[in-house]
Motif scaffolding. Sequence first.
Motif, mmCIF file in Angstrom:
data_model
loop_
_atom_site.group_PDB
_atom_site.id
_atom_site.type_symbol
_atom_site.label_atom_id
_atom_site.label_comp_id
_atom_site.label_asym_id
_atom_site.label_seq_id
_atom_site.Cartn_x
_atom_site.Cartn_y
_atom_site.Cartn_z
ATOM 1 N N PHE A 99 31.167 -12.187 4.259
ATOM 2 C CA PHE A 99 29.842 -11.705 4.338
ATOM 3 C C PHE A 99 28.941 -12.694 4.207
ATOM 4 C CE2 PHE A 99 32.484 -7.655 3.668
ATOM 5 C CZ PHE A 99 31.859 -6.924 4.674
ATOM 6 N N CYS A 100 28.230 -13.183 5.135
ATOM 7 C CA CYS A 100 27.425 -14.417 5.028
ATOM 8 C C CYS A 100 25.780 -14.031 5.366
ATOM 9 C CB CYS A 100 27.697 -15.518 5.987
ATOM 10 S SG CYS A 100 27.227 -17.104 5.647
ATOM 11 N N ALA A 101 24.913 -14.463 4.465
ATOM 12 C CA ALA A 101 23.412 -14.503 5.026
ATOM 13 C C ALA A 101 23.177 -15.130 6.088
ATOM 14 C CB ALA A 101 22.671 -14.951 3.794
ATOM 15 N N ALA A 102 22.287 -14.880 7.111
ATOM 16 C CA ALA A 102 21.981 -15.459 8.332
ATOM 17 C C ALA A 102 21.396 -16.789 8.166
ATOM 18 C CB ALA A 102 21.147 -14.304 8.948
ATOM 19 N N SER A 103 20.769 -16.977 7.218
ATOM 20 C CA SER A 103 20.072 -18.295 6.877
ATOM 21 C C SER A 103 21.271 -19.368 6.850
ATOM 22 C CB SER A 103 19.428 -18.115 5.719
ATOM 23 O OG SER A 103 20.158 -17.868 4.623
ATOM 24 N N ASN A 104 22.547 -19.152 6.409
ATOM 25 C CA ASN A 104 23.621 -19.963 6.299
ATOM 26 C C ASN A 104 24.519 -20.101 7.565
ATOM 27 O OD1 ASN A 104 24.127 -20.937 3.029
ATOM 28 N ND2 ASN A 104 22.797 -19.356 3.654
ATOM 29 N N GLY A 118 24.303 -11.494 8.453
ATOM 30 C CA GLY A 118 23.214 -10.678 8.459
ATOM 31 C C GLY A 118 22.200 -10.799 7.528
ATOM 32 N N PRO A 119 21.160 -9.909 7.004
ATOM 33 C CA PRO A 119 20.323 -9.965 6.115
ATOM 34 C C PRO A 119 21.031 -9.752 4.892
ATOM 35 C CG PRO A 119 19.865 -8.015 7.320
ATOM 36 C CD PRO A 119 20.940 -8.649 8.004
ATOM 37 N N SER A 120 20.830 -10.168 3.730
ATOM 38 C CA SER A 120 21.279 -10.132 2.391
ATOM 39 C C SER A 120 21.494 -8.690 1.764
ATOM 40 C CB SER A 120 20.648 -11.272 1.376
ATOM 41 O OG SER A 120 20.927 -12.337 1.809
ATOM 42 N N GLN A 121 20.459 -7.900 1.974
ATOM 43 C CA GLN A 121 20.556 -6.487 1.396
ATOM 44 C C GLN A 121 21.388 -5.889 2.232
ATOM 45 O OE1 GLN A 121 19.132 -5.230 -1.452
ATOM 46 N NE2 GLN A 121 20.382 -3.631 -0.916
ATOM 47 N N GLY A 122 21.453 -6.154 3.679
ATOM 48 C CA GLY A 122 22.204 -5.202 4.553
ATOM 49 C C GLY A 122 23.712 -5.707 4.373
ATOM 50 N N LEU A 123 24.186 -6.830 4.073
ATOM 51 C CA LEU A 123 25.546 -7.176 3.673
ATOM 52 C C LEU A 123 25.910 -6.596 2.391
ATOM 53 C CD1 LEU A 123 25.414 -10.956 4.522
ATOM 54 C CD2 LEU A 123 26.417 -9.097 6.019
ATOM 55 N N LEU A 124 24.905 -6.479 1.624
ATOM 56 C CA LEU A 124 25.254 -5.925 0.068
ATOM 57 C C LEU A 124 25.580 -4.347 0.035
ATOM 58 C CD1 LEU A 124 25.776 -6.204 -3.001
ATOM 59 C CD2 LEU A 124 22.994 -5.899 -3.270
ATOM 60 N N SER A 125 24.775 -3.839 0.997
ATOM 61 C CA SER A 125 24.886 -2.344 1.264
ATOM 62 C C SER A 125 26.241 -2.010 2.112
ATOM 63 C CB SER A 125 23.772 -1.519 2.050
ATOM 64 O OG SER A 125 22.697 -1.984 1.532
ATOM 65 N N GLN A 126 26.744 -3.001 2.922
ATOM 66 C CA GLN A 126 28.119 -2.745 3.553
ATOM 67 C C GLN A 126 29.273 -3.020 2.594
ATOM 68 O OE1 GLN A 126 28.524 -4.918 7.294
ATOM 69 N NE2 GLN A 126 26.376 -5.221 7.400
ATOM 70 N N ILE A 127 29.008 -3.929 1.753
ATOM 71 C CA ILE A 127 30.053 -4.108 0.646
ATOM 72 C C ILE A 127 30.121 -2.850 0.007
ATOM 73 C CG2 ILE A 127 30.639 -5.561 -1.074
ATOM 74 C CD1 ILE A 127 29.570 -7.803 0.213
ATOM 75 N N LEU A 147 34.509 -12.063 0.515
ATOM 76 C CA LEU A 147 33.785 -13.169 0.110
ATOM 77 C C LEU A 147 32.347 -12.699 0.366
ATOM 78 C CD1 LEU A 147 35.482 -16.183 1.000
ATOM 79 C CD2 LEU A 147 35.296 -15.413 -1.420
ATOM 80 N N PHE A 148 31.555 -12.879 -0.493
ATOM 81 C CA PHE A 148 29.996 -12.467 -0.226
ATOM 82 C C PHE A 148 29.159 -13.561 -0.551
ATOM 83 C CE2 PHE A 148 26.108 -9.933 -1.899
ATOM 84 C CZ PHE A 148 25.406 -10.181 -0.707
ATOM 85 N N LEU A 149 28.236 -14.138 0.376
ATOM 86 C CA LEU A 149 27.447 -15.281 0.335
ATOM 87 C C LEU A 149 25.907 -14.764 0.767
ATOM 88 C CD1 LEU A 149 28.134 -19.020 1.236
ATOM 89 C CD2 LEU A 149 26.018 -17.912 1.672
ATOM 90 N N PRO A 150 25.234 -14.627 -0.166
ATOM 91 C CA PRO A 150 23.921 -13.949 0.197
ATOM 92 C C PRO A 150 22.972 -15.334 0.033
ATOM 93 C CG PRO A 150 24.403 -13.665 -1.984
ATOM 94 C CD PRO A 150 25.551 -14.104 -1.407
ATOM 95 N N ALA A 151 21.501 -15.022 0.614
ATOM 96 C CA ALA A 151 20.615 -16.227 0.887
ATOM 97 C C ALA A 151 20.197 -16.580 -0.606
ATOM 98 C CB ALA A 151 19.452 -15.667 1.552
ATOM 99 N N ALA A 169 14.951 -6.264 3.085
ATOM 100 C CA ALA A 169 16.328 -6.755 3.838
ATOM 101 C C ALA A 169 16.725 -7.916 3.571
ATOM 102 C CB ALA A 169 16.040 -6.377 5.242
ATOM 103 N N ALA A 170 15.592 -9.140 3.706
ATOM 104 C CA ALA A 170 16.148 -10.539 3.890
ATOM 105 C C ALA A 170 15.898 -11.215 2.499
ATOM 106 C CB ALA A 170 15.254 -11.211 4.927
ATOM 107 N N GLY A 171 16.908 -12.250 2.006
ATOM 108 C CA GLY A 171 16.542 -12.744 0.743
ATOM 109 C C GLY A 171 15.128 -13.572 0.892
ATOM 110 N N ILE A 172 14.802 -14.419 1.779
ATOM 111 C CA ILE A 172 13.590 -15.180 1.597
ATOM 112 C C ILE A 172 12.326 -13.903 1.555
ATOM 113 C CG2 ILE A 172 13.207 -15.063 4.024
ATOM 114 C CD1 ILE A 172 11.955 -18.074 3.780
ATOM 115 N N GLY A 173 12.506 -12.855 2.252
ATOM 116 C CA GLY A 173 11.519 -11.840 2.065
ATOM 117 C C GLY A 173 11.077 -11.229 0.959
#
Length: 329
Positions: free
Chosen positions: A51-56, A80-89, A97-101, A158-162
């Motif tokens: 699960f990887c942040a769209a920024s990467n 996808g956006p970090s929060q959305g990925l975290l919710s999926q997990i 693996l989980f790689l957020p922004a 939703a997004a890490g940078i936001g």
Amino acid sequence: MNRPLLLLIALVVALPFLLVLLSGTDHTAPGRADSEDAGETAIRRAPITLFCAASNQAVMQAIVNDYRRDFECEVFVNYGPSQGLLSQIEVSRTGDLFLPADASYLLSARDKDLVSETHPIARMRAVIVVRRGNPKSIRSLDDCLRADVRFVQANPDAAGIGRLIRSLFQRQGNWAAVDRATTAYRGNVTEVANDVAVGSADAGIVYDAVLHDYPDLEPVEIPELENAVSDIEIGIISASKRKPSASLFVKYLTANDHGKRRYREHGFDVTPPQATALQTNTLQTNTLQTNTPQTNTPQTNTPQTNTPQINTPQTNTPKAVASQAIDER
């Protein structure tokens, strides 16, 4: 016939059988070892899901392609956006693996027992993005808030940078004005860059590394974003059923001549970060301690001039500088 002679004859008769048994043992042992090695290799090269942040996304795709080539094993990536990925997990309890922004999402995942260990990779910095040539002459945050400027951001929920920007501007007292001036919120940082690239917006806030794939865009650095930095780390999901394979990919990703090389090429800052609270004990023990050990040197009244300072030079830890040839998020 006397007994010694009988024993001698028995040994002569038995010798060929003993040689055959020994020979069979020598030939079959390597076969079993090879089989065990093959089984271990298969376990370490099992397909994994990241699960990887769209920024990467751009840099990760390059790394995954390298990994597939070098190890002939599959990595499935969900961007996808970090929060959305975290919710999926959290809901599915699947993946490896989980790689957020931003590493703050791994702290949240750790609090929920969703990840078992984390490893640092790189950093990204937030910047104002405009079209090349800066047609609106945007030089400051106030310029972004002008009535004639269409200003977009990533969704802070939703997004890490936001989330990073909202938290930073709230501390600075700027968030209310920035929020009012924002024309639209997008699902992730890539969508913000796309809006500016196609002319749907005049300015936005993105990670510097994202611009690696946007030659028609350029960054504008402002004082308000000086401390807008996200640490990128990867975590192994606690529910993973392929942890040996996941660990192998993490080693590849964090190796200076493999994954980190790609991150550097894409404009990320790969200077080793300071240890964070969510790193495992293993990672902390691997951090080189530069403090000299306490010896049994007695306290004396001798002047301090005879005891030279042995502080290690700081040249091996360069300060992170936001590159202008920017990459991914």
